[in-house]
Motif scaffolding. Structure first.
Motif, PDB file in Angstrom:
ATOM      1  N   GLN A  29       0.844  -1.199   0.000  1.00 48.79           N
ATOM      2  CA  GLN A  29       0.000   0.000   0.000  1.00 48.79           C
ATOM      3  C   GLN A  29       0.877   1.245   0.000  1.00 48.79           C
ATOM      4  OE1 GLN A  29      -3.113  -0.179   3.072  1.00 48.79           O
ATOM      5  NE2 GLN A  29      -4.417  -0.478   1.297  1.00 48.79           N
ATOM      6  N   ILE A  30       0.567   2.150  -0.923  1.00 48.39           N
ATOM      7  CA  ILE A  30       1.214   3.461  -0.899  1.00 48.39           C
ATOM      8  C   ILE A  30       0.419   4.273   0.118  1.00 48.39           C
ATOM      9  CG2 ILE A  30       2.011   5.443  -2.247  1.00 48.39           C
ATOM     10  CD1 ILE A  30       1.507   3.748  -4.776  1.00 48.39           C
ATOM     11  N   LEU A  31       1.075   4.670   1.208  1.00 47.55           N
ATOM     12  CA  LEU A  31       0.365   5.326   2.310  1.00 47.55           C
ATOM     13  C   LEU A  31       0.314   6.838   2.123  1.00 47.55           C
ATOM     14  CD1 LEU A  31       2.041   3.196   5.097  1.00 47.55           C
ATOM     15  CD2 LEU A  31      -0.260   2.894   4.149  1.00 47.55           C
ATOM     16  N   GLU A  32       1.377   7.367   1.555  1.00 48.53           N
ATOM     17  CA  GLU A  32       1.467   8.797   1.241  1.00 48.53           C
ATOM     18  C   GLU A  32       2.576   8.904   0.206  1.00 48.53           C
ATOM     19  OE1 GLU A  32       4.196  10.762   4.513  1.00 48.53           O
ATOM     20  OE2 GLU A  32       2.620   9.586   5.495  1.00 48.53           O
ATOM     21  N   PRO A  33       2.745  10.056  -0.445  1.00 45.23           N
ATOM     22  CA  PRO A  33       3.794  10.124  -1.476  1.00 45.23           C
ATOM     23  C   PRO A  33       5.148   9.645  -0.939  1.00 45.23           C
ATOM     24  CG  PRO A  33       2.433  12.086  -1.547  1.00 45.23           C
ATOM     25  CD  PRO A  33       1.976  11.305  -0.349  1.00 45.23           C
ATOM     26  N   GLY A  34       5.700   8.653  -1.601  1.00 45.84           N
ATOM     27  CA  GLY A  34       7.031   8.161  -1.242  1.00 45.84           C
ATOM     28  C   GLY A  34       7.057   7.143  -0.121  1.00 45.84           C
ATOM     29  N   LYS A  35       5.912   6.875   0.511  1.00 51.68           N
ATOM     30  CA  LYS A  35       5.914   5.920   1.628  1.00 51.68           C
ATOM     31  C   LYS A  35       5.008   4.730   1.305  1.00 51.68           C
ATOM     32  CE  LYS A  35       5.478   5.586   6.573  1.00 51.68           C
ATOM     33  NZ  LYS A  35       4.499   5.836   7.609  1.00 51.68           N
ATOM     34  N   PHE A  36       5.585   3.526   1.346  1.00 51.44           N
ATOM     35  CA  PHE A  36       4.789   2.336   1.065  1.00 51.44           C
ATOM     36  C   PHE A  36       5.230   1.182   1.943  1.00 51.44           C
ATOM     37  CE2 PHE A  36       8.082   0.310  -1.618  1.00 51.44           C
ATOM     38  CZ  PHE A  36       8.840   1.406  -1.986  1.00 51.44           C
ATOM     39  N   GLU A  37       4.255   0.313   2.270  1.00 51.38           N
ATOM     40  CA  GLU A  37       4.512  -0.823   3.155  1.00 51.38           C
ATOM     41  C   GLU A  37       3.676  -2.008   2.699  1.00 51.38           C
ATOM     42  OE1 GLU A  37       6.665  -0.862   5.527  1.00 51.38           O
ATOM     43  OE2 GLU A  37       7.043   1.293   5.792  1.00 51.38           O
ATOM     44  N   VAL A  38       4.143  -3.225   3.074  1.00 45.31           N
ATOM     45  CA  VAL A  38       3.318  -4.416   2.864  1.00 45.31           C
ATOM     46  C   VAL A  38       2.360  -4.504   4.049  1.00 45.31           C
ATOM     47  CG1 VAL A  38       3.308  -6.927   2.649  1.00 45.31           C
ATOM     48  CG2 VAL A  38       5.147  -5.589   1.597  1.00 45.31           C
ATOM     49  N   ILE A  39       1.074  -4.468   3.729  1.00 44.45           N
ATOM     50  CA  ILE A  39       0.044  -4.416   4.776  1.00 44.45           C
ATOM     51  C   ILE A  39      -0.995  -5.489   4.485  1.00 44.45           C
ATOM     52  CG2 ILE A  39      -1.914  -2.954   5.548  1.00 44.45           C
ATOM     53  CD1 ILE A  39       0.026  -0.581   5.360  1.00 44.45           C
ATOM     54  N   SER A  63       7.251   3.450 -14.911  1.00 49.27           N
ATOM     55  CA  SER A  63       6.348   4.492 -14.424  1.00 49.27           C
ATOM     56  C   SER A  63       5.987   4.293 -12.950  1.00 49.27           C
ATOM     57  CB  SER A  63       5.071   4.524 -15.272  1.00 49.27           C
ATOM     58  OG  SER A  63       4.351   3.325 -15.111  1.00 49.27           O
ATOM     59  N   ASP A  64       6.222   3.102 -12.400  1.00 47.44           N
ATOM     60  CA  ASP A  64       5.818   2.840 -11.007  1.00 47.44           C
ATOM     61  C   ASP A  64       6.515   3.751  -9.987  1.00 47.44           C
ATOM     62  OD1 ASP A  64       3.864   0.955 -11.567  1.00 47.44           O
ATOM     63  OD2 ASP A  64       5.236  -0.753 -11.401  1.00 47.44           O
ATOM     64  N   PRO A  65       7.834   3.958 -10.095  1.00 46.63           N
ATOM     65  CA  PRO A  65       8.465   4.851  -9.115  1.00 46.63           C
ATOM     66  C   PRO A  65       7.815   6.245  -9.086  1.00 46.63           C
ATOM     67  CG  PRO A  65      10.145   3.615 -10.264  1.00 46.63           C
ATOM     68  CD  PRO A  65       8.836   3.323 -10.958  1.00 46.63           C
ATOM     69  N   ASN A  66       7.352   6.742 -10.242  1.00 46.83           N
ATOM     70  CA  ASN A  66       6.681   8.049 -10.271  1.00 46.83           C
ATOM     71  C   ASN A  66       5.317   7.991  -9.589  1.00 46.83           C
ATOM     72  OD1 ASN A  66       8.805   9.123 -11.685  1.00 46.83           O
ATOM     73  ND2 ASN A  66       7.852   8.782 -13.685  1.00 46.83           N
ATOM     74  N   ILE A  67       4.624   6.859  -9.749  1.00 46.91           N
ATOM     75  CA  ILE A  67       3.324   6.702  -9.090  1.00 46.91           C
ATOM     76  C   ILE A  67       3.529   6.586  -7.577  1.00 46.91           C
ATOM     77  CG2 ILE A  67       1.314   5.159  -8.858  1.00 46.91           C
ATOM     78  CD1 ILE A  67       1.698   4.490 -11.875  1.00 46.91           C
ATOM     79  N   PHE A  68       4.560   5.842  -7.178  1.00 45.98           N
ATOM     80  CA  PHE A  68       4.844   5.659  -5.745  1.00 45.98           C
ATOM     81  C   PHE A  68       5.281   6.971  -5.093  1.00 45.98           C
ATOM     82  CE2 PHE A  68       4.993   1.077  -4.382  1.00 45.98           C
ATOM     83  CZ  PHE A  68       4.387   0.547  -5.502  1.00 45.98           C
ATOM     84  N   SER A  69       6.013   7.790  -5.831  1.00 47.96           N
ATOM     85  CA  SER A  69       6.570   9.006  -5.221  1.00 47.96           C
ATOM     86  C   SER A  69       5.585  10.168  -5.215  1.00 47.96           C
ATOM     87  CB  SER A  69       7.826   9.437  -5.982  1.00 47.96           C
ATOM     88  OG  SER A  69       7.455   9.911  -7.269  1.00 47.96           O
ATOM     89  N   GLY A  70       4.468  10.021  -5.912  1.00 46.66           N
ATOM     90  CA  GLY A  70       3.486  11.112  -5.974  1.00 46.66           C
ATOM     91  C   GLY A  70       3.769  12.102  -7.098  1.00 46.66           C
ATOM     92  N   PHE A  83      -3.212   3.376  -1.465  1.00 48.66           N
ATOM     93  CA  PHE A  83      -3.536   2.881  -2.806  1.00 48.66           C
ATOM     94  C   PHE A  83      -2.595   1.733  -3.169  1.00 48.66           C
ATOM     95  CE2 PHE A  83      -3.179   3.052  -7.497  1.00 48.66           C
ATOM     96  CZ  PHE A  83      -4.531   2.946  -7.832  1.00 48.66           C
ATOM     97  N   VAL A  84      -3.129   0.744  -3.886  1.00 49.92           N
ATOM     98  CA  VAL A  84      -2.320  -0.374  -4.386  1.00 49.92           C
ATOM     99  C   VAL A  84      -2.051  -0.142  -5.874  1.00 49.92           C
ATOM    100  CG1 VAL A  84      -2.208  -2.869  -4.743  1.00 49.92           C
ATOM    101  CG2 VAL A  84      -3.333  -1.965  -2.692  1.00 49.92           C
ATOM    102  N   ALA A  85      -0.791   0.068  -6.233  1.00 45.44           N
ATOM    103  CA  ALA A  85      -0.428   0.305  -7.644  1.00 45.44           C
ATOM    104  C   ALA A  85      -0.013  -1.018  -8.308  1.00 45.44           C
ATOM    105  CB  ALA A  85       0.684   1.335  -7.730  1.00 45.44           C
ATOM    106  N   GLY A  86       0.616  -0.931  -9.461  1.00 47.46           N
ATOM    107  CA  GLY A  86       1.094  -2.129 -10.178  1.00 47.46           C
ATOM    108  C   GLY A  86       0.193  -2.479 -11.345  1.00 47.46           C
ATOM    109  N   HIS A  87       0.790  -2.685 -12.531  1.00 49.59           N
ATOM    110  CA  HIS A  87      -0.064  -2.985 -13.696  1.00 49.59           C
ATOM    111  C   HIS A  87       0.541  -3.988 -14.670  1.00 49.59           C
ATOM    112  CE1 HIS A  87       2.517   0.393 -14.852  1.00 49.59           C
ATOM    113  NE2 HIS A  87       2.484  -0.144 -16.065  1.00 49.59           N
ATOM    114  N   GLU A  88       1.755  -4.472 -14.414  1.00 51.38           N
ATOM    115  CA  GLU A  88       2.356  -5.438 -15.344  1.00 51.38           C
ATOM    116  C   GLU A  88       2.409  -6.782 -14.628  1.00 51.38           C
ATOM    117  OE1 GLU A  88       6.104  -3.990 -16.778  1.00 51.38           O
ATOM    118  OE2 GLU A  88       5.235  -2.125 -17.491  1.00 51.38           O
ATOM    119  N   PHE A  89       1.527  -7.697 -14.987  1.00 56.55           N
ATOM    120  CA  PHE A  89       1.441  -8.913 -14.172  1.00 56.55           C
ATOM    121  C   PHE A  89       0.917 -10.115 -14.949  1.00 56.55           C
ATOM    122  CE2 PHE A  89      -3.116  -9.584 -13.574  1.00 56.55           C
ATOM    123  CZ  PHE A  89      -3.618  -8.391 -14.098  1.00 56.55           C
TER     124      PHE A  89
END
Ligand code: ZN
Ligand code: ZN
Length: 380
Positions: A29-39, A63-70, A83-89
Protein backbone atom coordinates in the motif's frame (compact mmCIF):
# COMPACT_ATOMS: atom_id res chain seq x y z
CA UNK A 1 18.66 -14.17 -12.77
CA UNK A 2 18.83 -13.40 -9.03
CA UNK A 3 16.13 -15.11 -7.03
CA UNK A 4 15.94 -13.87 -3.47
CA UNK A 5 14.89 -16.24 -0.71
CA UNK A 6 11.23 -16.45 -0.06
CA UNK A 7 10.56 -14.86 3.31
CA UNK A 8 6.96 -15.81 3.59
CA UNK A 9 4.55 -17.66 1.34
CA UNK A 10 0.93 -16.97 0.57
CA UNK A 11 -1.67 -16.36 3.22
CA UNK A 12 -3.71 -19.03 1.49
CA UNK A 13 -2.68 -22.25 -0.06
CA UNK A 14 -3.30 -21.09 -3.60
CA UNK A 15 -2.44 -24.47 -5.07
CA UNK A 16 -5.98 -25.40 -4.19
CA UNK A 17 -8.35 -24.00 -6.74
CA UNK A 18 -11.39 -22.63 -5.03
CA UNK A 19 -14.68 -21.03 -5.90
CA UNK A 20 -14.62 -18.54 -3.06
CA UNK A 21 -11.52 -16.90 -1.67
CA UNK A 22 -12.06 -14.86 1.45
CA UNK A 23 -10.04 -13.30 4.21
CA UNK A 24 -6.91 -11.18 4.23
CA UNK A 25 -4.03 -10.79 1.81
CA UNK A 26 -0.73 -9.01 1.65
CA UNK A 27 -0.65 -5.88 -0.49
CA UNK A 28 1.86 -3.12 -1.05
CA UNK A 29 0.00 0.00 0.00
CA UNK A 30 1.21 3.46 -0.90
CA UNK A 31 0.37 5.33 2.31
CA UNK A 32 1.47 8.80 1.24
CA UNK A 33 3.79 10.12 -1.48
CA UNK A 34 7.03 8.16 -1.24
CA UNK A 35 5.91 5.92 1.63
CA UNK A 36 4.79 2.34 1.07
CA UNK A 37 4.51 -0.82 3.16
CA UNK A 38 3.32 -4.42 2.86
CA UNK A 39 0.04 -4.42 4.78
CA UNK A 40 -2.66 -7.02 5.37
CA UNK A 41 -5.96 -5.96 3.79
CA UNK A 42 -9.23 -7.63 2.76
CA UNK A 43 -9.26 -9.75 -0.38
CA UNK A 44 -11.56 -7.93 -2.85
CA UNK A 45 -14.69 -9.53 -4.33
CA UNK A 46 -15.18 -9.80 -8.08
CA UNK A 47 -18.21 -7.92 -9.41
CA UNK A 48 -20.15 -8.51 -12.61
CA UNK A 49 -17.78 -9.26 -15.50
CA UNK A 50 -14.77 -9.45 -13.17
CA UNK A 51 -12.59 -12.27 -11.87
CA UNK A 52 -10.42 -12.58 -8.78
CA UNK A 53 -6.86 -13.58 -9.62
CA UNK A 54 -3.95 -14.84 -7.49
CA UNK A 55 -1.09 -12.65 -8.71
CA UNK A 56 2.01 -14.74 -9.47
CA UNK A 57 4.41 -12.25 -11.10
CA UNK A 58 4.45 -8.44 -11.16
CA UNK A 59 7.06 -6.59 -13.20
CA UNK A 60 8.12 -3.18 -11.91
CA UNK A 61 7.36 -0.63 -14.64
CA UNK A 62 9.46 2.47 -15.27
CA UNK A 63 6.35 4.49 -14.42
CA UNK A 64 5.82 2.84 -11.01
CA UNK A 65 8.47 4.85 -9.11
CA UNK A 66 6.68 8.05 -10.27
CA UNK A 67 3.32 6.70 -9.09
CA UNK A 68 4.84 5.66 -5.74
CA UNK A 69 6.57 9.01 -5.22
CA UNK A 70 3.49 11.11 -5.97
CA UNK A 71 5.18 12.71 -8.98
CA UNK A 72 2.27 11.97 -11.31
CA UNK A 73 -0.49 12.73 -8.81
CA UNK A 74 -1.74 15.52 -11.10
CA UNK A 75 -2.78 12.79 -13.56
CA UNK A 76 -4.83 11.21 -10.77
CA UNK A 77 -2.23 8.43 -10.23
CA UNK A 78 -2.89 7.47 -7.50
CA UNK A 79 -6.35 8.98 -7.01
CA UNK A 80 -6.26 8.54 -3.19
CA UNK A 81 -4.22 7.08 -0.33
CA UNK A 82 -3.69 4.35 0.70
CA UNK A 83 -3.54 2.88 -2.81
CA UNK A 84 -2.32 -0.37 -4.39
CA UNK A 85 -0.43 0.30 -7.64
CA UNK A 86 1.09 -2.13 -10.18
CA UNK A 87 -0.06 -2.99 -13.70
CA UNK A 88 2.36 -5.44 -15.34
CA UNK A 89 1.44 -8.91 -14.17
CA UNK A 90 0.52 -12.52 -14.78
CA UNK A 91 -1.85 -14.41 -12.53
CA UNK A 92 -4.13 -17.38 -12.02
CA UNK A 93 -7.92 -17.02 -12.00
CA UNK A 94 -9.31 -18.20 -8.63
CA UNK A 95 -12.89 -16.91 -8.57
CA UNK A 96 -15.43 -15.73 -11.12
CA UNK A 97 -17.89 -12.89 -10.74
CA UNK A 98 -21.28 -12.98 -12.45
CA UNK A 99 -21.49 -13.03 -16.25
CA UNK A 100 -17.87 -13.98 -16.89
CA UNK A 101 -17.82 -15.76 -20.22
CA UNK A 102 -14.19 -15.79 -21.36
CA UNK A 103 -12.36 -17.28 -18.36
CA UNK A 104 -12.62 -20.13 -15.86
CA UNK A 105 -11.07 -20.91 -12.48
CA UNK A 106 -7.49 -22.12 -12.93
CA UNK A 107 -6.81 -20.16 -16.12
CA UNK A 108 -3.34 -18.60 -16.38
CA UNK A 109 -3.55 -15.03 -17.63
CA UNK A 110 -1.52 -11.90 -18.37
CA UNK A 111 -2.94 -8.47 -17.57
CA UNK A 112 -3.15 -5.06 -19.18
CA UNK A 113 -3.39 -1.68 -17.47
CA UNK A 114 -6.18 -0.28 -19.65
CA UNK A 115 -9.76 -1.52 -19.57
CA UNK A 116 -12.15 0.61 -21.62
CA UNK A 117 -15.86 1.16 -21.07
CA UNK A 118 -16.52 -0.90 -24.21
CA UNK A 119 -19.22 1.41 -25.56
CA UNK A 120 -17.69 4.83 -26.39
CA UNK A 121 -16.52 5.74 -29.89
CA UNK A 122 -12.84 4.93 -29.18
CA UNK A 123 -13.63 1.59 -27.49
CA UNK A 124 -15.96 0.62 -30.34
CA UNK A 125 -13.07 1.18 -32.75
CA UNK A 126 -10.78 -0.98 -30.60
CA UNK A 127 -8.84 1.92 -29.08
CA UNK A 128 -9.76 1.26 -25.47
CA UNK A 129 -6.44 2.85 -24.45
CA UNK A 130 -8.11 6.13 -25.44
CA UNK A 131 -11.52 5.44 -23.83
CA UNK A 132 -13.66 8.58 -23.73
CA UNK A 133 -14.91 7.52 -20.30
CA UNK A 134 -11.39 7.65 -18.83
CA UNK A 135 -11.62 7.69 -15.03
CA UNK A 136 -15.33 6.82 -14.94
CA UNK A 137 -15.42 3.45 -13.20
CA UNK A 138 -19.24 3.45 -13.15
CA UNK A 139 -19.07 3.42 -16.95
CA UNK A 140 -16.68 0.44 -16.76
CA UNK A 141 -13.37 2.22 -17.38
CA UNK A 142 -10.31 1.24 -15.33
CA UNK A 143 -6.67 2.16 -15.59
CA UNK A 144 -5.37 -0.53 -13.27
CA UNK A 145 -2.53 0.43 -10.97
CA UNK A 146 -3.13 4.07 -11.88
CA UNK A 147 -6.69 5.11 -11.00
CA UNK A 148 -8.02 1.65 -10.02
CA UNK A 149 -6.17 -0.66 -7.57
CA UNK A 150 -3.53 -2.84 -9.22
CA UNK A 151 -1.42 -5.93 -8.77
CA UNK A 152 1.18 -5.34 -6.04
CA UNK A 153 -0.93 -7.70 -3.94
CA UNK A 154 -1.56 -11.40 -3.52
CA UNK A 155 -5.01 -11.07 -5.09
CA UNK A 156 -6.83 -8.51 -7.19
CA UNK A 157 -10.07 -8.22 -9.15
CA UNK A 158 -9.92 -7.52 -12.88
CA UNK A 159 -12.44 -7.07 -15.62
CA UNK A 160 -12.28 -10.09 -17.91
CA UNK A 161 -11.53 -7.71 -20.82
CA UNK A 162 -8.15 -6.81 -19.26
CA UNK A 163 -6.87 -10.42 -19.20
CA UNK A 164 -5.37 -12.62 -21.92
CA UNK A 165 -4.75 -16.37 -21.60
CA UNK A 166 -1.09 -17.35 -21.38
CA UNK A 167 0.14 -19.90 -23.92
CA UNK A 168 1.08 -23.10 -22.10
CA UNK A 169 4.84 -22.69 -22.50
CA UNK A 170 4.91 -19.04 -21.37
CA UNK A 171 5.72 -18.67 -17.66
CA UNK A 172 4.10 -16.19 -15.30
CA UNK A 173 7.35 -14.20 -15.18
CA UNK A 174 7.40 -13.92 -18.98
CA UNK A 175 3.67 -13.14 -19.01
CA UNK A 176 4.26 -10.18 -16.68
CA UNK A 177 6.17 -8.57 -19.56
CA UNK A 178 3.17 -8.70 -21.92
CA UNK A 179 2.20 -5.13 -21.01
CA UNK A 180 5.64 -3.68 -21.79
CA UNK A 181 5.83 -5.85 -24.90
CA UNK A 182 2.37 -4.73 -25.96
CA UNK A 183 3.30 -1.06 -25.86
CA UNK A 184 6.46 -1.78 -27.85
CA UNK A 185 4.42 -3.73 -30.38
CA UNK A 186 1.83 -0.94 -30.61
CA UNK A 187 4.65 1.48 -31.53
CA UNK A 188 5.96 -0.89 -34.21
CA UNK A 189 2.46 -1.46 -35.63
CA UNK A 190 1.85 2.31 -35.82
CA UNK A 191 5.10 2.82 -37.74
CA UNK A 192 4.25 0.02 -40.16
CA UNK A 193 7.48 -1.91 -39.65
CA UNK A 194 8.29 -4.15 -42.62
CA UNK A 195 10.87 -6.91 -43.08
CA UNK A 196 14.25 -5.92 -44.44
CA UNK A 197 14.29 -2.33 -43.19
CA UNK A 198 16.07 -0.63 -40.33
CA UNK A 199 14.51 0.15 -36.98
CA UNK A 200 16.32 2.49 -34.62
CA UNK A 201 15.46 2.25 -30.94
CA UNK A 202 16.60 5.11 -28.70
CA UNK A 203 16.97 3.96 -25.09
CA UNK A 204 18.01 0.41 -24.14
CA UNK A 205 15.78 0.15 -21.05
CA UNK A 206 13.17 -2.63 -20.73
CA UNK A 207 10.86 -0.92 -23.25
CA UNK A 208 13.68 -0.36 -25.75
CA UNK A 209 15.02 -3.90 -25.48
CA UNK A 210 11.51 -5.32 -25.88
CA UNK A 211 10.98 -3.08 -28.94
CA UNK A 212 14.28 -4.30 -30.39
CA UNK A 213 13.35 -7.96 -29.95
CA UNK A 214 9.90 -7.45 -31.48
CA UNK A 215 11.25 -5.44 -34.44
CA UNK A 216 13.73 -8.23 -35.07
CA UNK A 217 10.95 -10.82 -34.83
CA UNK A 218 9.09 -8.76 -37.47
CA UNK A 219 12.07 -9.01 -39.81
CA UNK A 220 13.69 -5.61 -39.36
CA UNK A 221 17.37 -4.93 -38.73
CA UNK A 222 17.80 -3.16 -35.40
CA UNK A 223 20.04 -0.33 -34.23
CA UNK A 224 19.87 0.52 -30.54
CA UNK A 225 21.13 3.85 -29.23
CA UNK A 226 22.07 4.26 -25.57
CA UNK A 227 24.69 4.06 -22.88
CA UNK A 228 26.71 1.69 -20.73
CA UNK A 229 25.73 -1.80 -19.52
CA UNK A 230 22.21 -1.79 -20.89
CA UNK A 231 23.59 -1.36 -24.38
CA UNK A 232 25.49 -4.60 -23.87
CA UNK A 233 22.32 -6.35 -22.64
CA UNK A 234 20.59 -5.19 -25.84
CA UNK A 235 23.47 -6.54 -27.90
CA UNK A 236 23.36 -9.86 -26.08
CA UNK A 237 19.62 -10.14 -26.69
CA UNK A 238 20.04 -9.66 -30.43
CA UNK A 239 20.49 -6.00 -31.47
CA UNK A 240 22.22 -5.95 -34.87
CA UNK A 241 24.03 -2.64 -34.21
CA UNK A 242 24.62 -0.46 -31.20
CA UNK A 243 25.38 3.25 -31.06
CA UNK A 244 27.00 4.34 -27.81
CA UNK A 245 25.96 7.87 -26.83
CA UNK A 246 29.15 8.28 -24.88
CA UNK A 247 31.42 7.29 -27.75
CA UNK A 248 29.62 8.60 -30.82
CA UNK A 249 30.18 12.35 -31.26
CA UNK A 250 26.99 12.58 -33.24
CA UNK A 251 24.48 9.72 -32.77
CA UNK A 252 22.39 10.96 -35.73
CA UNK A 253 25.42 10.74 -38.04
CA UNK A 254 26.24 7.29 -36.61
CA UNK A 255 22.74 6.05 -37.47
CA UNK A 256 22.96 7.52 -40.98
CA UNK A 257 26.26 5.78 -41.52
CA UNK A 258 24.77 2.43 -40.53
CA UNK A 259 21.81 2.93 -42.89
CA UNK A 260 23.69 3.67 -46.13
CA UNK A 261 23.32 7.39 -45.44
CA UNK A 262 19.54 7.40 -45.67
CA UNK A 263 18.38 7.04 -42.08
CA UNK A 264 16.07 4.40 -40.62
CA UNK A 265 12.63 3.32 -41.80
CA UNK A 266 11.34 3.50 -38.24
CA UNK A 267 12.66 5.24 -35.16
CA UNK A 268 11.18 4.33 -31.81
CA UNK A 269 11.93 6.72 -28.96
CA UNK A 270 12.03 5.01 -25.55
CA UNK A 271 14.56 7.18 -23.69
CA UNK A 272 12.73 10.32 -22.63
CA UNK A 273 15.89 12.39 -22.35
CA UNK A 274 16.26 16.01 -23.46
CA UNK A 275 17.52 15.35 -26.98
CA UNK A 276 15.85 12.06 -27.89
CA UNK A 277 12.65 13.49 -29.40
CA UNK A 278 14.62 15.84 -31.64
CA UNK A 279 17.15 13.20 -32.69
CA UNK A 280 14.43 10.63 -33.36
CA UNK A 281 13.11 12.67 -36.32
CA UNK A 282 16.64 13.40 -37.54
CA UNK A 283 17.44 9.66 -37.60
CA UNK A 284 14.49 8.78 -39.86
CA UNK A 285 14.79 8.50 -43.63
CA UNK A 286 12.54 10.35 -46.08
CA UNK A 287 8.95 9.12 -45.60
CA UNK A 288 10.11 7.37 -42.43
CA UNK A 289 8.00 6.90 -39.31
CA UNK A 290 8.82 7.94 -35.77
CA UNK A 291 7.03 6.64 -32.67
CA UNK A 292 7.32 8.39 -29.33
CA UNK A 293 6.73 6.18 -26.29
CA UNK A 294 8.34 8.08 -23.38
CA UNK A 295 6.15 10.66 -21.69
CA UNK A 296 8.03 13.96 -21.45
CA UNK A 297 7.73 16.44 -18.60
CA UNK A 298 5.07 19.14 -18.77
CA UNK A 299 7.46 21.62 -20.35
CA UNK A 300 7.34 19.40 -23.43
CA UNK A 301 10.17 18.39 -25.71
CA UNK A 302 11.40 19.88 -28.91
CA UNK A 303 10.77 17.89 -32.09
CA UNK A 304 12.67 18.53 -35.33
CA UNK A 305 9.62 20.01 -37.08
CA UNK A 306 11.46 21.31 -40.13
CA UNK A 307 13.05 17.92 -40.85
CA UNK A 308 9.69 16.28 -40.29
CA UNK A 309 8.03 18.49 -42.92
CA UNK A 310 10.85 18.57 -45.48
CA UNK A 311 11.31 14.78 -45.39
CA UNK A 312 7.63 13.95 -45.04
CA UNK A 313 8.15 12.04 -41.81
CA UNK A 314 5.19 10.76 -39.82
CA UNK A 315 5.36 11.06 -36.03
CA UNK A 316 3.14 8.82 -33.89
CA UNK A 317 2.30 9.27 -30.24
CA UNK A 318 2.07 5.84 -28.59
CA UNK A 319 -0.19 5.24 -25.66
CA UNK A 320 -0.21 1.77 -24.11
CA UNK A 321 -1.09 -1.45 -25.87
CA UNK A 322 -4.62 -1.98 -27.20
CA UNK A 323 -5.13 -5.43 -28.73
CA UNK A 324 -1.44 -6.30 -28.55
CA UNK A 325 -1.17 -8.87 -25.73
CA UNK A 326 -2.17 -11.90 -27.79
CA UNK A 327 0.47 -11.27 -30.47
CA UNK A 328 3.23 -10.54 -27.96
CA UNK A 329 2.46 -13.66 -25.91
CA UNK A 330 2.40 -15.77 -29.07
CA UNK A 331 5.81 -14.39 -30.08
CA UNK A 332 7.12 -15.34 -26.62
CA UNK A 333 5.61 -18.80 -27.05
CA UNK A 334 7.28 -19.17 -30.47
CA UNK A 335 10.63 -18.23 -28.93
CA UNK A 336 10.91 -15.10 -31.10
CA UNK A 337 10.97 -12.81 -28.06
CA UNK A 338 13.18 -13.71 -25.10
CA UNK A 339 11.30 -12.10 -22.22
CA UNK A 340 13.14 -14.28 -19.74
CA UNK A 341 16.44 -12.78 -20.87
CA UNK A 342 15.33 -9.35 -19.66
CA UNK A 343 14.38 -10.42 -16.13
CA UNK A 344 17.47 -9.92 -13.99
CA UNK A 345 15.98 -10.14 -10.48
CA UNK A 346 12.96 -11.57 -8.68
CA UNK A 347 11.84 -10.77 -5.12
CA UNK A 348 9.06 -11.89 -2.77
CA UNK A 349 6.50 -9.19 -1.94
CA UNK A 350 7.99 -8.69 1.54
CA UNK A 351 11.16 -7.39 -0.10
CA UNK A 352 9.35 -4.69 -2.08
CA UNK A 353 11.69 -1.93 -0.84
CA UNK A 354 14.79 -3.88 -1.89
CA UNK A 355 13.13 -4.64 -5.23
CA UNK A 356 12.39 -0.95 -5.93
CA UNK A 357 15.88 0.06 -4.83
CA UNK A 358 17.38 -2.55 -7.19
CA UNK A 359 15.20 -1.39 -10.10
CA UNK A 360 15.50 2.37 -9.61
CA UNK A 361 19.24 2.37 -8.98
CA UNK A 362 19.90 -0.32 -11.62
CA UNK A 363 21.81 -2.27 -9.00
CA UNK A 364 23.66 -5.34 -10.07
CA UNK A 365 22.81 -4.74 -13.76
CA UNK A 366 19.06 -4.70 -13.10
CA UNK A 367 16.86 -4.51 -16.20
CA UNK A 368 13.44 -5.95 -15.39
CA UNK A 369 12.70 -6.71 -11.72
CA UNK A 370 9.79 -9.04 -10.94
CA UNK A 371 7.87 -9.49 -7.66
CA UNK A 372 6.29 -12.82 -6.65
CA UNK A 373 3.38 -11.96 -4.32
CA UNK A 374 2.47 -15.60 -3.76
CA UNK A 375 5.94 -17.04 -3.32
CA UNK A 376 8.42 -18.55 -5.71
CA UNK A 377 6.15 -21.35 -6.91
CA UNK A 378 5.79 -20.34 -10.53
CA UNK A 379 4.23 -23.00 -12.64
CA UNK A 380 0.93 -24.80 -12.67
ZN1 ZN B 1 4.07 -0.32 -17.51
ZN1 ZN C 1 -14.66 3.65 -23.83
Amino acid sequence: MKVYPRICGAVFNNEKESDKVEGKMKAVQILEPGKFEVISIDIPKPRRGEVLVAVQSVAICGSDPNIFSGKVRKNGWPPYYPFVAGHEFAARVVELGEAVTTLKVGDRVAGEAHCGCGTCEMCMQGFYNLCLNYGNSDAGHHHYGHNTPGCYAQYQVYDQKALTLLPENVSYDEGSLADTGGTAYNALKLTGVEPGGYTVIIGPGPMGIMTMMLAKAMGSRTIIVGRRERLQVAKKLGADFIVDYEKADDPVAAVRELTEGFGAHQVIECAGNATAYFEAVKMARKRGHVALISIPGDDGQEIAVKSMIMNQITVHGVRANPNCSRTVLNLMSQGAVDARGMITHTFPIDMIHEAFDTFINRKDGAVKVVIHPNGEEQEK
